[in-house]
Design a protein around this motif. Sequence first.
Motif, PDB file in Angstrom:
ATOM      1  N   ASN A  70       0.927  -1.257   0.062  1.00 25.19           N
ATOM      2  CA  ASN A  70       0.178   0.025   0.161  1.00 25.19           C
ATOM      3  C   ASN A  70       0.693   1.226  -0.034  1.00 25.19           C
ATOM      4  O   ASN A  70       0.289   2.240  -0.671  1.00 25.19           O
ATOM      5  CB  ASN A  70      -0.795  -0.005   1.212  1.00 25.19           C
ATOM      6  N   LYS A  71       2.012   1.170   0.626  1.00 26.17           N
ATOM      7  CA  LYS A  71       3.025   2.344   0.830  1.00 26.17           C
ATOM      8  C   LYS A  71       3.710   2.393  -0.583  1.00 26.17           C
ATOM      9  O   LYS A  71       3.816   3.689  -1.038  1.00 26.17           O
ATOM     10  CB  LYS A  71       3.994   2.078   1.715  1.00 26.17           C
ATOM     11  N   PHE A  72       3.850   1.569  -1.421  1.00 30.08           N
ATOM     12  CA  PHE A  72       4.584   1.656  -2.502  1.00 30.08           C
ATOM     13  C   PHE A  72       4.183   1.284  -4.004  1.00 30.08           C
ATOM     14  O   PHE A  72       4.790   1.717  -4.807  1.00 30.08           O
ATOM     15  CB  PHE A  72       6.025   0.998  -2.295  1.00 30.08           C
ATOM     16  N   GLN A  73       2.980   1.150  -3.985  1.00 30.74           N
ATOM     17  CA  GLN A  73       2.348   0.526  -5.202  1.00 30.74           C
ATOM     18  C   GLN A  73       2.270   1.748  -6.164  1.00 30.74           C
ATOM     19  O   GLN A  73       2.281   1.364  -7.371  1.00 30.74           O
ATOM     20  CB  GLN A  73       0.915  -0.179  -4.890  1.00 30.74           C
ATOM     21  N   ASN A  74       2.188   2.820  -5.585  1.00 32.18           N
ATOM     22  CA  ASN A  74       2.257   4.000  -6.709  1.00 32.18           C
ATOM     23  C   ASN A  74       3.521   4.392  -7.313  1.00 32.18           C
ATOM     24  O   ASN A  74       3.610   4.986  -8.404  1.00 32.18           O
ATOM     25  CB  ASN A  74       1.724   5.372  -5.833  1.00 32.18           C
ATOM     26  N   TYR A  75       4.325   3.845  -6.863  1.00 32.63           N
ATOM     27  CA  TYR A  75       5.802   3.437  -7.473  1.00 32.63           C
ATOM     28  C   TYR A  75       5.908   2.736  -8.545  1.00 32.63           C
ATOM     29  O   TYR A  75       7.046   3.066  -9.476  1.00 32.63           O
ATOM     30  CB  TYR A  75       6.833   3.317  -6.355  1.00 32.63           C
ATOM     31  N   ALA A 112      12.420  -4.171  -0.641  1.00 30.95           N
ATOM     32  CA  ALA A 112      11.707  -5.311  -0.029  1.00 30.95           C
ATOM     33  C   ALA A 112      10.468  -5.614  -1.044  1.00 30.95           C
ATOM     34  O   ALA A 112       9.997  -6.826  -1.241  1.00 30.95           O
ATOM     35  CB  ALA A 112      11.562  -5.183   1.323  1.00 30.95           C
ATOM     36  N   TYR A 113       9.821  -4.532  -1.211  1.00 29.11           N
ATOM     37  CA  TYR A 113       8.412  -4.624  -1.884  1.00 29.11           C
ATOM     38  C   TYR A 113       8.991  -5.053  -3.411  1.00 29.11           C
ATOM     39  O   TYR A 113       8.056  -5.899  -4.061  1.00 29.11           O
ATOM     40  CB  TYR A 113       7.639  -3.320  -2.100  1.00 29.11           C
ATOM     41  N   ALA A 114       9.752  -4.557  -4.073  1.00 27.00           N
ATOM     42  CA  ALA A 114      10.306  -4.909  -5.265  1.00 27.00           C
ATOM     43  C   ALA A 114      10.472  -6.352  -5.466  1.00 27.00           C
ATOM     44  O   ALA A 114      10.166  -7.113  -6.408  1.00 27.00           O
ATOM     45  CB  ALA A 114      11.346  -4.069  -5.759  1.00 27.00           C
ATOM     46  N   THR A 115      11.118  -6.844  -4.574  1.00 24.40           N
ATOM     47  CA  THR A 115      11.609  -8.414  -4.497  1.00 24.40           C
ATOM     48  C   THR A 115      10.593  -9.336  -4.633  1.00 24.40           C
ATOM     49  O   THR A 115      10.754 -10.334  -4.943  1.00 24.40           O
ATOM     50  CB  THR A 115      12.752  -8.690  -3.495  1.00 24.40           C
ATOM     51  N   THR A 116       9.231  -8.721  -4.065  1.00 26.41           N
ATOM     52  CA  THR A 116       8.209  -9.685  -4.238  1.00 26.41           C
ATOM     53  C   THR A 116       7.528 -10.157  -5.665  1.00 26.41           C
ATOM     54  O   THR A 116       6.770 -11.212  -5.862  1.00 26.41           O
ATOM     55  CB  THR A 116       6.839  -9.112  -3.502  1.00 26.41           C
ATOM     56  N   LEU A 143       2.301  -3.457 -23.483  1.00 26.37           N
ATOM     57  CA  LEU A 143       1.797  -2.407 -22.419  1.00 26.37           C
ATOM     58  C   LEU A 143       0.284  -2.341 -22.273  1.00 26.37           C
ATOM     59  O   LEU A 143      -0.283  -2.380 -21.441  1.00 26.37           O
ATOM     60  CB  LEU A 143       2.483  -1.149 -22.588  1.00 26.37           C
ATOM     61  N   ASP A 144      -0.216  -2.522 -23.703  1.00 30.07           N
ATOM     62  CA  ASP A 144      -1.679  -2.204 -23.796  1.00 30.07           C
ATOM     63  C   ASP A 144      -2.368  -3.432 -23.119  1.00 30.07           C
ATOM     64  O   ASP A 144      -3.248  -3.625 -22.764  1.00 30.07           O
ATOM     65  CB  ASP A 144      -1.971  -2.600 -25.270  1.00 30.07           C
ATOM     66  N   ASN A 145      -1.791  -4.771 -23.315  1.00 29.71           N
ATOM     67  CA  ASN A 145      -2.174  -5.969 -22.681  1.00 29.71           C
ATOM     68  C   ASN A 145      -1.609  -6.302 -21.222  1.00 29.71           C
ATOM     69  O   ASN A 145      -1.627  -7.384 -20.772  1.00 29.71           O
ATOM     70  CB  ASN A 145      -2.022  -7.168 -23.519  1.00 29.71           C
ATOM     71  N   PHE A 146      -1.101  -5.473 -20.580  1.00 27.40           N
ATOM     72  CA  PHE A 146      -0.544  -5.452 -19.445  1.00 27.40           C
ATOM     73  C   PHE A 146      -1.346  -6.247 -18.273  1.00 27.40           C
ATOM     74  O   PHE A 146      -2.490  -5.817 -17.963  1.00 27.40           O
ATOM     75  CB  PHE A 146      -0.021  -3.908 -18.930  1.00 27.40           C
ATOM     76  N   ASN A 147      -0.715  -6.807 -17.695  1.00 34.65           N
ATOM     77  CA  ASN A 147      -1.252  -7.547 -16.557  1.00 34.65           C
ATOM     78  C   ASN A 147      -0.163  -7.953 -15.587  1.00 34.65           C
ATOM     79  O   ASN A 147       0.648  -8.637 -15.881  1.00 34.65           O
ATOM     80  CB  ASN A 147      -2.166  -9.073 -16.885  1.00 34.65           C
ATOM     81  N   ILE A 148      -0.300  -7.503 -14.312  1.00 34.34           N
ATOM     82  CA  ILE A 148       0.760  -7.646 -13.208  1.00 34.34           C
ATOM     83  C   ILE A 148       1.404  -9.200 -13.416  1.00 34.34           C
ATOM     84  O   ILE A 148       0.390 -10.098 -12.959  1.00 34.34           O
ATOM     85  CB  ILE A 148       0.275  -7.266 -11.882  1.00 34.34           C
ATOM     86  N   ASP A 183       9.557   9.025 -12.979  1.00 32.52           N
ATOM     87  CA  ASP A 183       9.893   8.864 -11.673  1.00 32.52           C
ATOM     88  C   ASP A 183       9.416   7.771 -11.121  1.00 32.52           C
ATOM     89  O   ASP A 183       9.255   7.255  -9.870  1.00 32.52           O
ATOM     90  CB  ASP A 183       9.628   9.917 -10.666  1.00 32.52           C
ATOM     91  N   LYS A 184       8.987   6.726 -12.167  1.00 31.23           N
ATOM     92  CA  LYS A 184       8.466   5.316 -11.593  1.00 31.23           C
ATOM     93  C   LYS A 184       9.574   4.268 -11.485  1.00 31.23           C
ATOM     94  O   LYS A 184      10.688   4.519 -12.153  1.00 31.23           O
ATOM     95  CB  LYS A 184       7.488   4.976 -12.528  1.00 31.23           C
ATOM     96  N   LEU A 185       9.493   3.302 -10.665  1.00 37.51           N
ATOM     97  CA  LEU A 185      10.739   2.293 -10.488  1.00 37.51           C
ATOM     98  C   LEU A 185      10.787   1.513 -11.600  1.00 37.51           C
ATOM     99  O   LEU A 185       9.675   0.695 -12.111  1.00 37.51           O
ATOM    100  CB  LEU A 185      10.215   1.389  -9.103  1.00 37.51           C
ATOM    101  N   ILE A 186      11.859   1.278 -12.057  1.00 45.27           N
ATOM    102  CA  ILE A 186      12.180   0.421 -13.536  1.00 45.27           C
ATOM    103  C   ILE A 186      12.394  -0.777 -12.983  1.00 45.27           C
ATOM    104  O   ILE A 186      11.919  -1.959 -13.416  1.00 45.27           O
ATOM    105  CB  ILE A 186      13.273   0.903 -14.476  1.00 45.27           C
TER     106      ILE A 186
END
Length: 358
Positions: free
Chosen positions: A56-61, A90-94, A349-354, A118-121
């Motif tokens: 919740n803290k970093f999903q906007n990154y 830590a969140y990125a490693t998930t 990107l158009d078909n993006f799904n986490i 400014d998003k995380l690559i």
Amino acid sequence: MKSKQLKRIRGELLAKLAEYSVEWDFDSKKLIVDDLKSMQKQLAQHTNLRGLKYENKFQNYLAKPEEIDILKIDPYLEIVKTTKQRQLWAYATTFWSIPVTTGYGRRIRFLVFDSYNDKLIGIFGLSDPVIGLGIRDRYIGWTKEQKLQRLYNCMTAYILGAVPPYNLVLGSKLIALCLMFPEVREAFYYKYKDKVSLISGKNKKAHLIYIDTLGAFGKSAIYTRLMNWKFIDYTKGQSHLHITANGSWELIKQVVPDDIFDSYKFGQGPNWKMRILKIGLRELGFSEDILSIGWQRGYYNCPLANNGQEYLLGKSNKPKWKDFKKSELVEYWKNKWIIPRLEKLENNLDNFNIAIIK
């Protein structure tokens, strides 16, 4: 330790392995793994998901597809230092589908952001290399003494990759190129220039000459045909992750005498852990074959100096740095990997799904 206790610990260890569909064949004295990738994914769920508490803290990154302009991606690095940066790491490693270790000994971790939004690559982390790695040692061709003097100038990329949705537009290849940014070896120099080596007790020249890594499963699509990354060979398939990542490490430590445990610990990095494991497994009646899981990984290197091999052999004391420039590396990535596939990547990107990073 009494035989009854050893029997109990042995049973608990086998039960933990069975949780990940790993069985020990008592007749052949070998491990049986039906699906190596599935096993690694299960281990990853055990080791990597602690960072979800920061979602919740970093999903906007993480970028939304519409926030990415592929041809305008422009990476910049941040060294992980603060609590906030550690939590984001830590969140990125998930998103990783293989177990993520913490690295050994010296460690530098980097967050890679896109200056366009400014998003995380993605992320990459460097740590002390394994002391006894035959593939590397044969390739460099150094003696034991030469290695003792110059292993200090090597680091291993123990984690490297892009997070969604940058992983869908070959972002991991861009992260691999980021290791060649001059600021990475400069960060290494300024962090360790006044440090004394634990093993030799000497203050060595903090020149980052050589970076290596292992592909997750065999050869890696990240490094294949990528500038300055070279495939050398495959590992033998030994690993301790299937034993240490599932809680069995705490069991095995119980059977290793304190004096041996402490004596092996000083400055030994990952090799120390392997030695402790072998001692503990012998105490429990297992052969070392329990470490041979068949997880052969591709070994890659990324030299940062034109005279890297000569430097590591002690034939030169002054590195002749390869002339990498950030702008040229990014331009190479776009021209070589992005523009020829632009329509397909835009569709991704158009078909993006986490999705979990492969």
